[in-house]
Write an enzyme that holds these catalytic residues in place. Sequence first.
Site, PDB file in Angstrom:
ATOM      1  CB  SER A  19       3.306  -3.946   8.884  1.00 35.66           C
ATOM      2  OG  SER A  19       4.122  -3.501   7.535  1.00 35.66           O
TER       3      SER A  19
ATOM      4  CD  GLU B  44      -0.764   3.156   7.936  1.00 35.89           C
ATOM      5  OE1 GLU B  44       0.477   2.356   8.548  1.00 35.89           O
ATOM      6  OE2 GLU B  44      -1.964   2.290   8.490  1.00 35.89           O
TER       7      GLU B  44
ATOM      8  CG  HIS C 216       3.543   1.217   9.497  1.00 32.12           C
ATOM      9  ND1 HIS C 216       2.347   0.699   8.835  1.00 32.12           N
ATOM     10  CD2 HIS C 216       4.560   0.360   9.206  1.00 32.12           C
ATOM     11  CE1 HIS C 216       2.486  -0.438   8.348  1.00 32.12           C
ATOM     12  NE2 HIS C 216       3.777  -0.704   8.591  1.00 32.12           N
TER      13      HIS C 216
END
Length: 518
Positions: free
Chosen positions: A218, A341, A436
């Site tokens: 990230s 995600e 994610h």
Amino acid sequence: MAVERFGRRTLLLGAGALALTAACSSGKSGSDETHPDTVSTAYGPVRGERRDTGIAFLGIPFAQPPVGDLRFAAPEPPVPWVETRDCTRYGPTAQIKQLAEVTAIPEPSIPGDDILTANVFTPNPDKNAKLPVLVWIHGGGFVAGSPASPWYDGAAFNRDGVVLVSVGYRLGIEGFLHLDDAPDNRGVLDWIAALTWVRDNVAAFGGDPAKVTIAGQSAGGGAVWALMNTPSAKGLFRAGISESGALTQPNDRATAQAVSELFTKRTGMPATAAALRDVSKVALQDMEDKLRAPDPDGSAATMLGLAPFADGTLIPATSADVLKSGADQDIPLMIGFTAHEFNAASLSGAQPEITDATLPAALGALGFAPTTGDAFRLAYPGLTANQLAGQAQSDAVIRMPSYRAAEMRAGRDQPTWLYEFTWTSNAPKFQGQSFHCLDVPFAFDLLKARGVTAVAGDNPPQALADAVHRAWVAFVSNTDPGTAWPRYTLDRRETMIWSDAPHVQSDPFAAQRPIWLR
């Protein structure tokens, strides 16, 4: 100047327990020179904790605490110590509260000022071992996150002959807000200081300073991208791994200045180090919350606004400019993303449901032409308008920029490996999503770590963790994940698909390419 000072320094110089205290404290040991768990660094001796696969040294300072005059300054080298520091617990974190009430990754906040520390996990603290080194930069949108997460433990990497170093850095306002009277990109300067410390000290822990790979997920993946485009970082690492990286950063200078102006507008405080130096951490966090609050008045967007930006000195170019010009360093890069995600956010009910009528506006807000709705339907058949909006957000923020980077690098024959993680969680809240952060415990081979089953469900596949982790170890060791995973090239576009049955697929994003490379 701060980076040069680090470079020239000489030898003169699980929640629960995690939240107890700032750990790396000085104390006498009696027989430090012969103690098997003690290592001498350039600034003084440290003692770690022996574990099944090696020794963990937690909370070692790589710079002085950023307080007082140093709060918004470039990092300064640690003050040397003589007595052995007990480094058996994580040090303080820059994060004082999590990015959200519930986060996928357990991210403990530990109070204290000594936040610029490194955690070193080594299988063999022998200066002659010359083991490969992985330096991990945590995520959290550049405003949160913690290096003390149990998901970042180095046990499995140690088992497989890799030294893992996780580092803390200044976040949010302290790390990234443009201030007229302070150096820009202070968080980036912290990363460089940490890497300089690794270069000068990791051999004592059994690592080879010539075999350093930087990695992050990230915002941490965005940090890898920013460092690849930062001249001052050249030579401090030889390869990079960007896992669901925020590759839309570095921002441009205008964005940084707009965020700075918005800070003053919303808080009434000048955006200067002089005005903010003595503001308490809690009060500064409150100001940051006001800055990052939802935007009812049409002011500059602040999502990832507190982030690395092209200041013209430390970071010469924006991410967009690098993608156009191909100016990034020619080093091996493993890059990829999960299938979904942020899709789950659109299904949670926390956001207004998108309909066929409102989809064009939703796509426009993400930077896509409103007319791309048909292209998204072709790329993702069978999804509702609401699901397409979630997929478009995932594409805009993570997937598309990473794919563009892979395409750009492949066009210049730079060594690049692309992947997509498609295994989906069976946890009730995330069922059917490859979201994610889900791939992090697979890369670290820590499926038994605290919090994993809550997001992955019961019995996540160990065979998949074995495969992902094995590829990471190979890449860190040899700058190549192995023969089973070919380099990404424009003629074949071979991509590793991390699923129940990992496999390489040629050109899996052909349907997305007209959108992503528009």
